[in-house]
Design an enzyme around this catalytic site. Structure first.
Site, mmCIF file in Angstrom:
data_model
loop_
_atom_site.group_PDB
_atom_site.id
_atom_site.type_symbol
_atom_site.label_atom_id
_atom_site.label_comp_id
_atom_site.label_asym_id
_atom_site.label_seq_id
_atom_site.Cartn_x
_atom_site.Cartn_y
_atom_site.Cartn_z
ATOM 1 N N ARG A 46 0.861 -1.207 0.000
ATOM 2 C CA ARG A 46 0.000 0.000 0.000
ATOM 3 C C ARG A 46 0.886 1.242 0.000
ATOM 4 N NH1 ARG A 46 -1.773 1.676 4.598
ATOM 5 N NH2 ARG A 46 -2.420 -0.336 5.402
ATOM 6 N N TYR A 98 -16.383 16.348 -15.745
ATOM 7 C CA TYR A 98 -16.879 14.970 -15.733
ATOM 8 C C TYR A 98 -17.912 14.837 -14.601
ATOM 9 C CZ TYR A 98 -16.941 10.009 -14.644
ATOM 10 O OH TYR A 98 -17.349 8.731 -14.356
ATOM 11 N N ASP A 170 -7.229 18.913 -14.455
ATOM 12 C CA ASP A 170 -7.492 17.541 -14.890
ATOM 13 C C ASP A 170 -7.087 17.484 -16.359
ATOM 14 O OD1 ASP A 170 -8.609 15.178 -15.877
ATOM 15 O OD2 ASP A 170 -10.236 15.210 -14.407
#
Ligand code: P1T
Length: 381
Positions: A46, A98, A170
């Site tokens: 992780r 989005y 983005d």
């Protein structure tokens, strides 16, 4: 190193153990330690994994940055970036995003005391007016999804800096091959690497990229604390994708231009959104900050009928009716009922996203076949 060379080589050394030219898929959750807390740089997957490290170095290099944190999806990356903020902070965002980005902002993070305003970022005065004393982040997509508007990154980043807010771009639609937001003053770039970066519609993956030491440290902390990390196999697939990003993007751009020109000349088509057109309202900004106009096109029909628009999406033979974008294969979709259905209708309409809009992700097939496909479908409605 130039882009095409970095795409293939950055972050990727032959495997130390075997000389394998491809970064191995280190499919392991943990790493053996010689003494407690003494290890070879990795203790638990992780927190870090060598296949992920190779991808992170590669994506950082492509955006011209020092750091990248990879996530299990684009939304995972967006989630992590918003977690840089705290209760009471305000985010000024574009009004054409989005649907999933709008949804996480409003339905998830407003619950935690963050506030969001959504504005048309193409006008400087809107952005200046939208900044509040507690604005800590300015968020934009450019080109926007699905209206393909272009936002002036340099202008917004300047306003953000003056206000003491982080500017986030983005960059999913443009990719670093066409646009490098950090070089224009942005602080953080996010990607849905599910799209062009992966490029083959076979992986869900995200990335947050920055050149700032402090932001990077916080992002890595959130990455390992929240744990939305991609698996090694997904990192391998994304790395395999980046090796051809430059070649694919050239063809996506070429094909989208031809498709957009075909649609603009078609008697049944009302309006085509494509930043490469001289008459696109933000064409000059696109030409200034992008080295190509991308592979996305959206359009409305003259027949202002939602059923006709939906029907068109079912009549295609090569374009597949599906959400997502940026893969080698062409996709068609109806944003109002699919990718942007989480936006309330009045919010959608206010930002100009009409019920009849159709979005194309133009793939890298032969452009003549794509045009023929659109032609036969348009004939039937
Ligand atoms: O799907 P995911 O990898 O979690 O990425 C979310 C995301 C973030 N940013 C942009 C600009 C996006 O377009 C997306 C995902 N978009 C679609 C699935 C779509 O069809 O538009």
């Amino acid at each position: 190193m130039k882009f095409g060379t970095a795409a293939i080589h950055a972050g990727q050394e032959p495997d130390i153990a075997t000389g394998a030219i491809m970064t191995p898929i280190y499919q392991t959750s943990t790493y053996v330690q010689s003494e407690p807390a003494v290890h070879k740089g990795y203790d638990y997957s992780r927190a870090g994994n060598p296949t992920r490290t190779a991808l992170e170095k590669n994506l950082a290099a492509l955006e011209g940055a020092k750091y990248c944190a990879a996530f299990s999806s684009g939304m995972g990356a967006i989630d992590a970036v918003i977690k840089l903020l705290k209760t009471g902070d305000h985010v000024l965002a574009g009004n054409d995003l989005y649907g999933g980005t709008y949804r996480i902002f409003v339905k998830v993070f407003e619950q935690f005391g963050l506030s969001f305003d959504f504005i048309d970022m193409s006008k400087e005065e809107n952005v200046r007016k939208g900044i509040k004393p507690d604005t800590k982040m300015v968020w934009m997509e450019t080109p926007t999804n699905p209206l393909l508007r272009i936002v002036d990154i340099e202008m917004i980043a300047t306003i953000g800096r003056e206000a003491g807010a982080l500017t986030v771009v983005d960059n999913t639609f443009a990719t670093p091959f066409l646009q490098r937001p950090l070089s224009l003053g942005a602080d953080i770039v996010v990607h849905s690497a599910t799209k062009y970066v992966g490029g083959h519609s076979d992986v869900i993956l995200g990335a947050a990229i920055t050149d700032d030491d402090e932001i990077a440290e916080k992002l890595y902390f959130i990455q390992k604390s929240s744990g939305a990390v991609p698996g090694p196999f997904d990192c391998f697939l994304a790395l395999r994708g980046t090796k051809t990003l430059h070649v694919r993007m050239e063809r996506h751009c070429e094909n989208a231009k031809k498709v957009a020109e075909f649609l603009a000349a078609h008697p049944k088509v009302h309006h085509v959104n494509y930043p490469g057109f001289k008459f696109h309202p933000n064409h000059a900004v696109a030409a200034k900050q992008m080295s190509g106009f991308g592979g996305m096109v959206s359009f409305t029909l003259k027949n202002d009928d939602i059923d006709a628009a939906k029907k068109l999406t079912t009549l295609m033979k090569i374009f597949a009716l599906a959400e997502s974008l940026g893969g080698v294969e062409s996709l068609i979709e109806h944003p109002a009922s699919m990718t942007h259905s989480s936006l309330p209708r009045e919010v959608r309409l206010r930002s100009g996203l009409e019920d009849t809009l159709i979005r194309l992700s133009v793939g890298i097939e032969d452009a003549d076949d794509l045009i023929e496909d659109l032609k036969q479908a348009l004939e039937q409605i």
